[in-house]
Motif scaffolding. Structure first.
Motif, PDB file in Angstrom:
ATOM      1  N   ILE A  46     -56.526  16.206 -64.733  1.00  0.00           N
ATOM      2  CA  ILE A  46     -55.714  15.603 -63.674  1.00  0.00           C
ATOM      3  C   ILE A  46     -56.538  14.506 -63.018  1.00  0.00           C
ATOM      4  CG2 ILE A  46     -54.539  17.807 -63.191  1.00  0.00           C
ATOM      5  CD1 ILE A  46     -56.107  17.760 -60.455  1.00  0.00           C
ATOM      6  N   ASP A  47     -55.880  13.699 -62.202  1.00  0.00           N
ATOM      7  CA  ASP A  47     -56.621  12.734 -61.398  1.00  0.00           C
ATOM      8  C   ASP A  47     -56.028  12.721 -59.997  1.00  0.00           C
ATOM      9  OD1 ASP A  47     -58.621  10.872 -60.899  1.00  0.00           O
ATOM     10  OD2 ASP A  47     -57.332   9.184 -61.331  1.00  0.00           O
ATOM     11  N   THR A  48     -56.898  12.582 -59.012  1.00  0.00           N
ATOM     12  CA  THR A  48     -56.472  12.513 -57.612  1.00  0.00           C
ATOM     13  C   THR A  48     -57.123  11.282 -56.984  1.00  0.00           C
ATOM     14  OG1 THR A  48     -58.329  13.821 -56.786  1.00  0.00           O
ATOM     15  CG2 THR A  48     -56.381  15.043 -57.509  1.00  0.00           C
ATOM     16  N   PRO A  49     -56.599  10.818 -55.846  1.00  0.00           N
ATOM     17  CA  PRO A  49     -57.174   9.604 -55.227  1.00  0.00           C
ATOM     18  C   PRO A  49     -58.598   9.838 -54.742  1.00  0.00           C
ATOM     19  CG  PRO A  49     -55.030  10.153 -54.257  1.00  0.00           C
ATOM     20  CD  PRO A  49     -55.433  11.311 -55.097  1.00  0.00           C
ATOM     21  N   GLU A  52     -58.738  11.070 -49.305  1.00  0.00           N
ATOM     22  CA  GLU A  52     -57.724  12.036 -48.906  1.00  0.00           C
ATOM     23  C   GLU A  52     -57.461  11.831 -47.412  1.00  0.00           C
ATOM     24  OE1 GLU A  52     -56.128  14.469 -50.633  1.00  0.00           O
ATOM     25  OE2 GLU A  52     -57.168  14.376 -52.561  1.00  0.00           O
ATOM     26  N   ARG A  91     -55.801  20.998 -52.797  1.00  0.00           N
ATOM     27  CA  ARG A  91     -54.699  20.227 -52.193  1.00  0.00           C
ATOM     28  C   ARG A  91     -53.647  19.888 -53.260  1.00  0.00           C
ATOM     29  NH1 ARG A  91     -52.606  15.907 -53.681  1.00  0.00           N
ATOM     30  NH2 ARG A  91     -54.592  14.803 -53.888  1.00  0.00           N
ATOM     31  N   TYR A  92     -54.127  19.504 -54.454  1.00  0.00           N
ATOM     32  CA  TYR A  92     -53.224  19.176 -55.572  1.00  0.00           C
ATOM     33  C   TYR A  92     -52.380  20.387 -55.971  1.00  0.00           C
ATOM     34  CZ  TYR A  92     -51.878  18.162 -60.433  1.00  0.00           C
ATOM     35  OH  TYR A  92     -51.171  17.997 -61.596  1.00  0.00           O
ATOM     36  N   LEU A  95     -49.905  21.085 -53.080  1.00  0.00           N
ATOM     37  CA  LEU A  95     -48.868  20.059 -52.926  1.00  0.00           C
ATOM     38  C   LEU A  95     -47.843  20.138 -54.048  1.00  0.00           C
ATOM     39  CD1 LEU A  95     -47.767  17.484 -51.533  1.00  0.00           C
ATOM     40  CD2 LEU A  95     -49.356  16.144 -52.905  1.00  0.00           C
ATOM     41  N   ASN A  96     -48.298  20.446 -55.261  1.00  0.00           N
ATOM     42  CA  ASN A  96     -47.405  20.435 -56.407  1.00  0.00           C
ATOM     43  C   ASN A  96     -46.845  21.821 -56.739  1.00  0.00           C
ATOM     44  OD1 ASN A  96     -47.544  17.518 -57.436  1.00  0.00           O
ATOM     45  ND2 ASN A  96     -49.703  18.031 -57.146  1.00  0.00           N
ATOM     46  N   ILE A 101     -53.177  26.941 -63.561  1.00  0.00           N
ATOM     47  CA  ILE A 101     -53.657  25.732 -64.237  1.00  0.00           C
ATOM     48  C   ILE A 101     -55.120  25.925 -64.613  1.00  0.00           C
ATOM     49  CG2 ILE A 101     -54.302  24.624 -62.046  1.00  0.00           C
ATOM     50  CD1 ILE A 101     -53.432  21.919 -63.296  1.00  0.00           C
ATOM     51  N   GLY A 315     -54.428  28.423 -50.310  1.00  0.00           N
ATOM     52  CA  GLY A 315     -53.608  28.939 -49.214  1.00  0.00           C
ATOM     53  C   GLY A 315     -53.851  28.239 -47.889  1.00  0.00           C
ATOM     54  N   MET A 316     -55.031  27.656 -47.722  1.00  0.00           N
ATOM     55  CA  MET A 316     -55.303  26.901 -46.502  1.00  0.00           C
ATOM     56  C   MET A 316     -54.410  25.673 -46.403  1.00  0.00           C
ATOM     57  SD  MET A 316     -59.477  27.218 -46.333  1.00  0.00           S
ATOM     58  CE  MET A 316     -59.770  26.363 -44.777  1.00  0.00           C
ATOM     59  N   PHE A 317     -53.859  25.209 -47.552  1.00  0.00           N
ATOM     60  CA  PHE A 317     -52.955  24.060 -47.543  1.00  0.00           C
ATOM     61  C   PHE A 317     -51.487  24.472 -47.554  1.00  0.00           C
ATOM     62  CE2 PHE A 317     -56.860  22.330 -49.397  1.00  0.00           C
ATOM     63  CZ  PHE A 317     -57.098  21.314 -48.493  1.00  0.00           C
ATOM     64  N   SER A 318     -51.182  25.485 -48.354  1.00  0.00           N
ATOM     65  CA  SER A 318     -49.773  25.815 -48.577  1.00  0.00           C
ATOM     66  C   SER A 318     -49.353  27.082 -47.837  1.00  0.00           C
ATOM     67  CB  SER A 318     -49.529  26.019 -50.071  1.00  0.00           C
ATOM     68  OG  SER A 318     -50.299  27.107 -50.539  1.00  0.00           O
TER      69      SER A 318
ATOM     70  N   LYS B   4     -56.189  31.124 -41.666  1.00  0.00           N
ATOM     71  CA  LYS B   4     -54.854  30.802 -42.170  1.00  0.00           C
ATOM     72  C   LYS B   4     -53.946  30.275 -41.071  1.00  0.00           C
ATOM     73  CE  LYS B   4     -54.749  31.991 -46.502  1.00  0.00           C
ATOM     74  NZ  LYS B   4     -54.650  33.414 -46.775  1.00  0.00           N
ATOM     75  N   ALA B   8     -51.423  23.079 -42.339  1.00  0.00           N
ATOM     76  CA  ALA B   8     -50.694  21.822 -42.367  1.00  0.00           C
ATOM     77  C   ALA B   8     -49.995  21.703 -43.724  1.00  0.00           C
ATOM     78  CB  ALA B   8     -51.653  20.663 -42.161  1.00  0.00           C
ATOM     79  N   PRO B  10     -49.417  20.223 -47.121  1.00  0.00           N
ATOM     80  CA  PRO B  10     -50.333  19.387 -47.904  1.00  0.00           C
ATOM     81  C   PRO B  10     -49.732  18.003 -48.148  1.00  0.00           C
ATOM     82  CG  PRO B  10     -49.323  21.080 -49.286  1.00  0.00           C
ATOM     83  CD  PRO B  10     -48.925  21.383 -47.872  1.00  0.00           C
ATOM     84  N   PRO B  13     -52.439  10.643 -49.429  1.00  0.00           N
ATOM     85  CA  PRO B  13     -52.351   9.376 -48.684  1.00  0.00           C
ATOM     86  C   PRO B  13     -51.247   8.452 -49.230  1.00  0.00           C
ATOM     87  CG  PRO B  13     -54.651   9.903 -49.122  1.00  0.00           C
ATOM     88  CD  PRO B  13     -53.819  10.903 -49.892  1.00  0.00           C
ATOM     89  N   ASP B  18     -51.229  11.486 -57.436  1.00  0.00           N
ATOM     90  CA  ASP B  18     -51.930  12.349 -58.366  1.00  0.00           C
ATOM     91  C   ASP B  18     -51.418  12.051 -59.772  1.00  0.00           C
ATOM     92  OD1 ASP B  18     -53.305  13.795 -56.356  1.00  0.00           O
ATOM     93  OD2 ASP B  18     -51.566  15.086 -56.043  1.00  0.00           O
ATOM     94  N   PHE B  19     -52.292  12.182 -60.754  1.00  0.00           N
ATOM     95  CA  PHE B  19     -51.834  12.161 -62.142  1.00  0.00           C
ATOM     96  C   PHE B  19     -51.795  13.586 -62.653  1.00  0.00           C
ATOM     97  CE2 PHE B  19     -52.700   7.745 -61.803  1.00  0.00           C
ATOM     98  CZ  PHE B  19     -51.875   7.146 -62.749  1.00  0.00           C
ATOM     99  N   MET B  24     -51.774  12.251 -67.520  1.00  0.00           N
ATOM    100  CA  MET B  24     -53.155  11.936 -67.906  1.00  0.00           C
ATOM    101  C   MET B  24     -53.259  11.682 -69.406  1.00  0.00           C
ATOM    102  SD  MET B  24     -55.187  11.652 -65.387  1.00  0.00           S
ATOM    103  CE  MET B  24     -56.860  11.848 -66.003  1.00  0.00           C
ATOM    104  N   LYS B 108     -61.229   1.991 -60.505  1.00  0.00           N
ATOM    105  CA  LYS B 108     -60.210   1.900 -59.470  1.00  0.00           C
ATOM    106  C   LYS B 108     -60.564   0.832 -58.441  1.00  0.00           C
ATOM    107  CE  LYS B 108     -58.605   6.702 -59.619  1.00  0.00           C
ATOM    108  NZ  LYS B 108     -58.595   7.992 -58.910  1.00  0.00           N
ATOM    109  N   GLU B 124     -54.239   2.480 -54.424  1.00  0.00           N
ATOM    110  CA  GLU B 124     -55.354   2.769 -55.319  1.00  0.00           C
ATOM    111  C   GLU B 124     -54.839   2.588 -56.730  1.00  0.00           C
ATOM    112  OE1 GLU B 124     -58.450   6.336 -55.764  1.00  0.00           O
ATOM    113  OE2 GLU B 124     -56.489   6.920 -56.510  1.00  0.00           O
TER     114      GLU B 124
END
Lengths: 489, 489
Positions: A46-49, A52, A91-92, A95-96, A101, A315-318, B4, B8, B10, B13, B18-19, B24, B108, B124
């Motif tokens: 995968i790729d992320t920016p 963040e 985070r990825y 978010l998704n 994975i 879980g800290m994100f979602s 917990k 927030a 997720p 920016p 994300d890819f 990918m 990038k 980006e």
């Protein structure tokens, strides 16, 4: 015309570096070897920016948060450069809405640390991360992550190494048994983390003087952190009914996980370099289970890889945990060792590190052949052959030969006038080419229509060699090679 | 346990993405094709940091400077994220005292632009740059850069394209001849640059109303910017004694360069898609000679690549010019097209885009074989075979088969109990393996000691297929494939 008045001395930011062409060759070789292991284990990519939202990174790194690079507030969101690849991964996943994975990610991370470039500590550096997230049978992903780590260290061939391994549950248990109050677990762990560099007395002083631990409690920790040995032997000792861990539920659970893990690692032939070491603590907040750190024996570069299980970070994100385990390879330190090794080997063998992959140099004898060389090179490119044509308008044969030897180019395609520039390098009239093989030191003559096929044939017949080096004869005098070519011609 | 309380939502920016794994796969295919062309032309690779000193970027981008991301002032140097790869390249050449280099760089870059993600405009994004720096015979490097650009667009197979080409010297000459005062050359050029999107009347109004050009002068520009055509035909027209350029020394010099360039391009078979277009202006400050821009015909993505000669940029850092020419490929737009094409093809062929390169799935029949599967996979990994073993403790055969089909894994290595889970999938006792070939829909039985060799043999015999796709049968029902396997077994 561009303004010339204000010429500042060109500079690169502190703690960063450019990679030059021969360094890139080695860096790419390292990446390829590491990626090959990741792919062998069926990992996706995968790729992320590179940056963040600032809030994504907040509260994940403990004391190290002060090392995060923030972007200026230019209106809009508040952003920071990523500090590692683990938090962006979590985070990825959050978010998704991913539930499982197995992924790798090779990318740059940023730390406003005090640079120590000769020891491989930079402000911009690459990490190679491999993580498995998802609800799976106990210790199966953990075992595969450790197997991946040992395969990478074996494949990179950096010398002897060991992977120190511990379990957060055991750390907590030992502190609990020693009588450390729970609110001091984390600061005391960070003191224990220094035992790989400092003696016990230094660490004890930090515990007692800086962190206010009772002397008796500190002394009770000591016998635990001195436990170190072959995984299954030490495990058997700790599982003994007589050991302090036997009466501690948290310790027993952690030891049962380790029993399972060591069994899988043995079955995969990955236990030989693992050392069960109860002094390994790892600073980061987010680890929840098994933790590990790889060090090269006898090297001064410190750890080259580290990781562990982090079951609550997603879980800290979602708000919904996805258990995960992974490892980060610190490629900069590894790269430094590989560069040293490669330069030593090149010196010993009298060759250089290759900067290009060029297979053929198109050379001409006589003047006015620039365009024709470009046309010939185009025919080779069209067949997928890596070729250069030389930017000098009217290169001498010795220029071309010298360049080919220096760059590790194996074949010369030569054409030119009937009038010979050099008696020893007799070539034929236009429309006829000589293919000079600088490895075998032979040459063949071929007509224009047969050129591409003959070049492909010659390339296929070349001996295999390690791709990053030019061949050995590079440092021999050009004249020497010239004369041998003549002999065989 | 991690806190917990404050979860927030997720977020990523604005203007970034994300890819995902299948994206990918396509991105890496694009990079590989582009890198292959760069390497075919003997380019070396370099890497530079993602941020530069702020002063390095100052004064290089004209009006676009406002799009540069600055880092926060956290003490120490003032830094900015790179806006392109060209200025860092010039800084690299200057800092390292390089006099000649042919290099590529894929990395990038960052622009605080208004994102239009469906049109491929991100904050980006990746650029693929190829540049040649050094004092060389006129137009030889320029010709190779254009050849590289056309090879890349041909190899990526994105459909019909054209490369618009012009020369800064001709732009200056036409403005000079039309009577534009020199201090207005740059703003008028930036108006001309809009002619690919706006009609003449719009651009004329900008020249006259916004930029204070006399109406007669603006009208005198029009016949020049309408000149467009096959390079050599238009060149002959402009070289004619009767043309306005004939009396202008700057124009004559530029036309002579173009004559040389077109000759080289013709000799390299790279002229077919080049259009000589006097309305091409390019916004950036640093171009000094030939300029170009590639656009896909009929696509809405705008230009996919652009570049030109920049002879004075290195000198802005070192005080000593190193002439250079290059091209930037805008991979995000290209990538979007490739993803669309790949998804359409996958749909048509009833397959998927592969996320991994896994060749073998180790499967078992019966319970309690997790560790044994891991051990078998380890034997395959040791031989360089890409293998997975399944994280489910006791997978059903239909699970394994379904997973293999979904992921495009061609071989199953199966072992298990004498007691058969499934009559149709008869496998042998422990120590004996079946290798199921899901492409040929055949299977062979092999003893433990022959396993690796037999797997390697089976892999070598697989038909070649485009690596990014699973094979076609993926969407067929698992039962269908199962029954065929039975028939052939």
């Amino acid at each position: 015309m561009a303004p010339k008045a204000r010429v500042a001395k060109p500079k690169i930011p502190k703690g960063t570096r450019d990679f030059k062409p021969d360094q890139m060759t080695i860096k790419q070789e390292a990446f390829e070897k590491i990626t090959a292991v990741f792919k062998r284990h069926g990992a996706v990519s995968i790729d992320t920016p590179v940056f963040e939202l600032r809030e994504t990174l907040t509260g994940k790194y403990g004391e190290d948060s002060k090392l995060i690079y923030d972007l200026a507030d230019q209106g809009g969101e508040l952003l920071s450069l990523r500090y590692d690849l683990t938090v962006p991964f979590a985070r990825y996943v959050a978010l998704n809405g991913i539930t499982n994975i197995k992924r790798y990610h090779i990318a740059k991370v940023y730390r406003r640390d005090n640079p120590a470039m000769n020891r491989g500590r930079f402000r911009e550096f690459n990490q190679c991360d491999f993580d498995i997230a998802g609800v799976y049978p106990s210790m199966v992903p953990d075992a595969e992550v450790l197997k991946v780590l040992t395969e990478i260290l074996d494949d990179l061939d950096l010398g002897q190494y060991e992977v120190k391994l511990n379990h957060r549950g055991l750390l907590d248990a030992m502190l609990d048994i020693a009588g450390v109050p729970p609110e001091k677990f984390r600061p005391i762990c960070s003191a224990i983390d220094k035992l790989d560099k400092e003696p016990w007395d230094f660490v004890r002083r930090e515990m007692v003087v800086d962190k206010g631990l009772e002397e008796g409690v500190a002394d009770a920790i000591r016998p635990f952190v001195e436990l170190r040995g072959q995984p299954q032997a030490l495990l058997a000792k700790l599982l003994d009914k007589g050991h302090a861990f036997a009466g501690h539920a948290g310790a027993r659970a952690a030891l049962e996980e380790l029993r399972t893990l060591f069994g899988y690692l043995e079955g995969m032939g990955a236990l030989a370099n693992i050392v069960f070491d109860l002094s390994l603590a790892r600073g980061l907040d987010y680890y929840t289970g098994v933790i590990y750190e790889a060090v090269l024996k006898g090297a001064s570069v410190g750890s080259v890889a580290a990781g562990g299980r982090f079951d609550t970070l997603v879980g800290m994100f979602s708000g919904k945990d996805v258990p995960a385990v992974g490892v980060s390879i610190g490629i900069e330190r590894i790269y430094n060792i590989m560069e040293e090794q490669a330069r030593a080997q090149a010196k010993e063998e009298g060759c250089s590190i290759r900067e290009t992959e060029t297979e053929v140099l198109v050379a001409s004898i006589g003047n006015g052949y620039q365009g024709r060389r470009m046309g010939i090179a185009s025919r080779l490119w069209a067949r997928g052959i890596k070729a250069e044509f030389g930017f000098k308008a009217n290169p001498k044969m010795s220029d071309s030969l010298g360049y080919a030897l220096k760059q590790g180019i194996d074949l010369l395609v030569v054409f030119g006038e009937n009038e010979l520039e050099n008696v020893r390098l007799a070539v034929c009239s236009l429309g006829v080419f000589k293919i000079k093989n600088l490895v075998a030191q032979t040459e063949v003559t071929v007509s224009s229509q047969g050129l591409e096929e003959e070049v492909l044939k010659s390339l296929a017949a070349l001996p295999k060699r390690r791709a990053i080096f030019t061949y050995n004869s590079v440092n021999k005098a050009t004249a020497d090679v010239e004369s041998k070519l003549k002999v065989n011609a």
